[in-house]
Structure formats: structure tokens, C-alpha cells
Design a protein around this motif. Structure first.
Motif, PDB file in Angstrom:
ATOM      1  N   ASP A  38      -8.961  -0.968  -0.303  1.00 46.23           N
ATOM      2  CA  ASP A  38      -7.628  -1.242   0.476  1.00 46.23           C
ATOM      3  C   ASP A  38      -7.347  -0.473   1.647  1.00 46.23           C
ATOM      4  O   ASP A  38      -6.242  -0.401   1.854  1.00 46.23           O
ATOM      5  N   TYR A  39      -7.321   0.888   0.983  1.00 49.69           N
ATOM      6  CA  TYR A  39      -6.477   2.181   2.032  1.00 49.69           C
ATOM      7  C   TYR A  39      -7.682   2.105   3.722  1.00 49.69           C
ATOM      8  O   TYR A  39      -7.298   1.816   3.815  1.00 49.69           O
ATOM      9  N   VAL A  40      -8.552   1.722   2.957  1.00 51.42           N
ATOM     10  CA  VAL A  40      -9.480   1.936   4.689  1.00 51.42           C
ATOM     11  C   VAL A  40      -8.689   0.552   5.202  1.00 51.42           C
ATOM     12  O   VAL A  40      -9.387   0.556   6.613  1.00 51.42           O
ATOM     13  N   ARG A  41      -8.891  -0.789   4.706  1.00 52.01           N
ATOM     14  CA  ARG A  41      -9.048  -1.702   5.036  1.00 52.01           C
ATOM     15  C   ARG A  41      -7.096  -2.069   6.005  1.00 52.01           C
ATOM     16  O   ARG A  41      -7.215  -2.354   6.904  1.00 52.01           O
ATOM     17  N   GLY A  42      -5.969  -0.996   5.381  1.00 48.06           N
ATOM     18  CA  GLY A  42      -5.475  -0.765   5.936  1.00 48.06           C
ATOM     19  C   GLY A  42      -4.669  -0.217   7.510  1.00 48.06           C
ATOM     20  O   GLY A  42      -4.533  -0.581   8.409  1.00 48.06           O
ATOM     21  N   LEU A  43      -5.965   1.196   6.666  1.00 43.80           N
ATOM     22  CA  LEU A  43      -5.833   1.830   8.047  1.00 43.80           C
ATOM     23  C   LEU A  43      -6.585   0.791   9.373  1.00 43.80           C
ATOM     24  O   LEU A  43      -6.727   1.539  10.302  1.00 43.80           O
ATOM     25  N   LEU A  44      -7.590  -0.134   8.815  1.00 42.39           N
ATOM     26  CA  LEU A  44      -8.551  -0.563  10.173  1.00 42.39           C
ATOM     27  C   LEU A  44      -7.562  -1.607  10.670  1.00 42.39           C
ATOM     28  O   LEU A  44      -7.057  -1.824  11.186  1.00 42.39           O
ATOM     29  N   GLY A  45      -6.052  -2.321   9.902  1.00 40.94           N
ATOM     30  CA  GLY A  45      -5.586  -3.015   9.795  1.00 40.94           C
ATOM     31  C   GLY A  45      -4.694  -3.043  11.157  1.00 40.94           C
ATOM     32  O   GLY A  45      -3.829  -2.202  11.425  1.00 40.94           O
ATOM     33  N   PRO A  46      -3.818  -3.968  10.878  1.00 41.47           N
ATOM     34  CA  PRO A  46      -2.158  -3.865  12.169  1.00 41.47           C
ATOM     35  C   PRO A  46      -0.704  -3.298  11.120  1.00 41.47           C
ATOM     36  O   PRO A  46      -0.237  -3.736  11.666  1.00 41.47           O
ATOM     37  N   VAL A  47      -1.603  -2.060  10.275  1.00 38.72           N
ATOM     38  CA  VAL A  47      -0.407  -2.147   9.496  1.00 38.72           C
ATOM     39  C   VAL A  47       0.481  -0.975  10.571  1.00 38.72           C
ATOM     40  O   VAL A  47      -0.477   0.013  12.074  1.00 38.72           O
ATOM     41  N   THR A  48       1.955  -0.996  11.133  1.00 38.16           N
ATOM     42  CA  THR A  48       2.493  -0.015  12.042  1.00 38.16           C
ATOM     43  C   THR A  48       2.683   1.181  12.067  1.00 38.16           C
ATOM     44  O   THR A  48       2.188   2.101  12.895  1.00 38.16           O
ATOM     45  N   ARG A  49       2.787   1.669  10.811  1.00 40.09           N
ATOM     46  CA  ARG A  49       2.688   3.014  10.167  1.00 40.09           C
ATOM     47  C   ARG A  49       1.862   2.842   9.087  1.00 40.09           C
ATOM     48  O   ARG A  49       2.446   2.680   8.311  1.00 40.09           O
ATOM     49  N   LYS A  50       1.008   3.912   8.878  1.00 40.26           N
ATOM     50  CA  LYS A  50       0.305   4.167   8.008  1.00 40.26           C
ATOM     51  C   LYS A  50       0.082   5.214   7.134  1.00 40.26           C
ATOM     52  O   LYS A  50      -0.317   6.317   7.428  1.00 40.26           O
ATOM     53  N   ASN A  51       1.001   4.858   6.578  1.00 40.55           N
ATOM     54  CA  ASN A  51       2.070   6.071   5.805  1.00 40.55           C
ATOM     55  C   ASN A  51       1.227   4.878   4.126  1.00 40.55           C
ATOM     56  O   ASN A  51       0.696   4.032   4.197  1.00 40.55           O
ATOM     57  N   GLY A  52       1.152   5.487   3.379  1.00 40.79           N
ATOM     58  CA  GLY A  52       0.755   5.777   1.719  1.00 40.79           C
ATOM     59  C   GLY A  52       1.494   4.229   1.319  1.00 40.79           C
ATOM     60  O   GLY A  52       1.592   2.897   1.286  1.00 40.79           O
ATOM     61  N   TRP A  53       3.264   4.267   1.837  1.00 42.55           N
ATOM     62  CA  TRP A  53       4.429   2.565   1.068  1.00 42.55           C
ATOM     63  C   TRP A  53       3.801   1.430   1.959  1.00 42.55           C
ATOM     64  O   TRP A  53       3.341   0.588   1.704  1.00 42.55           O
ATOM     65  N   GLN A  54       3.623   2.111   4.190  1.00 41.47           N
ATOM     66  CA  GLN A  54       3.457   0.886   4.241  1.00 41.47           C
ATOM     67  C   GLN A  54       1.804   0.395   3.599  1.00 41.47           C
ATOM     68  O   GLN A  54       1.075  -1.155   3.866  1.00 41.47           O
ATOM     69  N   LEU A  55       0.661   1.168   3.694  1.00 37.35           N
ATOM     70  CA  LEU A  55      -0.362   0.646   3.695  1.00 37.35           C
ATOM     71  C   LEU A  55      -0.651  -0.652   2.391  1.00 37.35           C
ATOM     72  O   LEU A  55      -1.443  -1.180   1.684  1.00 37.35           O
ATOM     73  N   ALA A  56       0.478   0.286   1.228  1.00 36.95           N
ATOM     74  CA  ALA A  56       0.450   0.165  -0.209  1.00 36.95           C
ATOM     75  C   ALA A  56       0.232  -1.626  -0.287  1.00 36.95           C
ATOM     76  O   ALA A  56       0.131  -2.454  -0.711  1.00 36.95           O
ATOM     77  N   GLU A  57       2.070  -1.615   0.479  1.00 43.62           N
ATOM     78  CA  GLU A  57       2.639  -2.775   1.030  1.00 43.62           C
ATOM     79  C   GLU A  57       1.743  -3.647   1.042  1.00 43.62           C
ATOM     80  O   GLU A  57       1.181  -5.204   1.175  1.00 43.62           O
ATOM     81  N   TYR A  58       1.001  -3.665   2.667  1.00 38.28           N
ATOM     82  CA  TYR A  58      -0.569  -4.674   3.329  1.00 38.28           C
ATOM     83  C   TYR A  58      -1.542  -4.958   1.960  1.00 38.28           C
ATOM     84  O   TYR A  58      -2.159  -6.408   2.143  1.00 38.28           O
ATOM     85  N   ALA A  59      -1.725  -4.115   1.711  1.00 37.01           N
ATOM     86  CA  ALA A  59      -3.388  -4.254   0.302  1.00 37.01           C
ATOM     87  C   ALA A  59      -2.564  -5.183  -1.083  1.00 37.01           C
ATOM     88  O   ALA A  59      -3.224  -5.624  -1.903  1.00 37.01           O
ATOM     89  N   GLY A  60      -1.244  -5.136  -0.737  1.00 34.47           N
ATOM     90  CA  GLY A  60      -0.881  -6.035  -1.752  1.00 34.47           C
ATOM     91  C   GLY A  60      -0.276  -5.082  -3.231  1.00 34.47           C
ATOM     92  O   GLY A  60       0.218  -5.909  -4.617  1.00 34.47           O
ATOM     93  N   HIS A  61      -0.323  -3.749  -3.189  1.00 36.43           N
ATOM     94  CA  HIS A  61       0.209  -3.062  -4.125  1.00 36.43           C
ATOM     95  C   HIS A  61       1.771  -2.757  -4.240  1.00 36.43           C
ATOM     96  O   HIS A  61       2.481  -3.010  -3.640  1.00 36.43           O
ATOM     97  N   ARG A  62       2.539  -2.917  -5.847  1.00 32.48           N
ATOM     98  CA  ARG A  62       4.196  -2.186  -5.783  1.00 32.48           C
ATOM     99  C   ARG A  62       3.872  -1.085  -5.754  1.00 32.48           C
ATOM    100  O   ARG A  62       4.662  -1.204  -4.485  1.00 32.48           O
ATOM    101  N   THR A  63       2.897   0.049  -5.399  1.00 32.22           N
ATOM    102  CA  THR A  63       3.705   1.379  -4.962  1.00 32.22           C
ATOM    103  C   THR A  63       2.555   2.068  -4.723  1.00 32.22           C
ATOM    104  O   THR A  63       0.974   1.411  -4.949  1.00 32.22           O
ATOM    105  N   PRO A  64       2.717   2.949  -3.802  1.00 26.31           N
ATOM    106  CA  PRO A  64       1.435   3.000  -3.286  1.00 26.31           C
ATOM    107  C   PRO A  64       0.488   5.169  -3.184  1.00 26.31           C
ATOM    108  O   PRO A  64      -0.462   5.323  -3.730  1.00 26.31           O
ATOM    109  N   GLU A  65       1.564   4.849  -5.249  1.00 27.46           N
ATOM    110  CA  GLU A  65       0.609   5.777  -6.336  1.00 27.46           C
ATOM    111  C   GLU A  65      -0.848   6.048  -6.255  1.00 27.46           C
ATOM    112  O   GLU A  65      -1.546   7.174  -6.802  1.00 27.46           O
ATOM    113  N   GLY A  66      -1.669   5.017  -6.513  1.00 26.88           N
ATOM    114  CA  GLY A  66      -3.222   4.752  -6.281  1.00 26.88           C
ATOM    115  C   GLY A  66      -3.455   5.200  -4.609  1.00 26.88           C
ATOM    116  O   GLY A  66      -4.970   5.204  -4.809  1.00 26.88           O
ATOM    117  N   PHE A  67      -2.570   5.367  -3.739  1.00 22.24           N
ATOM    118  CA  PHE A  67      -3.407   6.397  -2.147  1.00 22.24           C
ATOM    119  C   PHE A  67      -3.252   7.456  -2.194  1.00 22.24           C
ATOM    120  O   PHE A  67      -3.619   7.590  -1.205  1.00 22.24           O
TER     121      PHE A  67
END
Length: 81
Positions: A38-67
Motif C-alpha cells: 500500500d505504501y509503495v502504491r501510494g508513492l507511485l500513485g496520484p497522491v499530491t503530498r507524499k506524507n504518512g497521512w496522505q498515503l494512509a488515506e489513499y490506501a484506505g487506512h484509518r491512520t498512518p501508524e503502519g507506515f
């Protein structure tokens, strides 16, 4: 159209899965492999800000804790040779 790139999405997804499969053994648990994917997909995906919260949201996680703290331990380092 200038500035656009055509991407075969299916081929890109297959290639990503092959790459992720090669490093899957570095993660001892399946859930960690999924988070890494999920983290790698977020980095490669259309997420504009590549921070934990944005990547977690893109992946469907509630928090970025796992990232956070996704480091490979020294016994699993990949030789660069």
C-alpha cells in the motif's frame, strides 16, 4: 497531447506485483507485506503530498501508524553488488 504519458495500467500493476513479490520475504508477517504494498502504491500513485497521512488515506487506512518505522533490519539488508 504534449506532456502526457500513456501507461498500460495492467502491465504496470503486474510489474509492481512482481517486484513486491521479490522483496516479500523481507517482511515476516503478511500484514506488513500488505502495508508495504500500500505504501509503495501510494508513492507511485496520484497522491499530491507524499506524507504518512496522505498515503494512509489513499490506501484506505484509518491512520498512518503502519507506515512509520518501515525500516529493514540489518539481517535483511540487500547487498548492492
Amino acid at each position: 497531447m504534449a506532456g502526457t504519458v500513456e501507461v498500460d495500467v495492467w502491465a504496470a500493476e503486474l510489474e509492481l506485483e512482481l517486484v513486491l513479490g521479490r522483496v516479500a520475504g523481507l517482511f515476516g508477517r503478511v500484514d506488513l507485506r500488505w502495508r508495504m504494498r500500500d505504501y509503495v502504491r501510494g508513492l507511485l500513485g496520484p497522491v499530491t503530498r507524499k506524507n504518512g497521512w496522505q498515503l494512509a488515506e489513499y490506501a484506505g487506512h484509518r491512520t498512518p501508524e503502519g507506515f512509520y518505522q518501515r525500516r529493514i533490519s540489518p539481517e535483511h539488508e540487500i547487498p548492492l553488488e
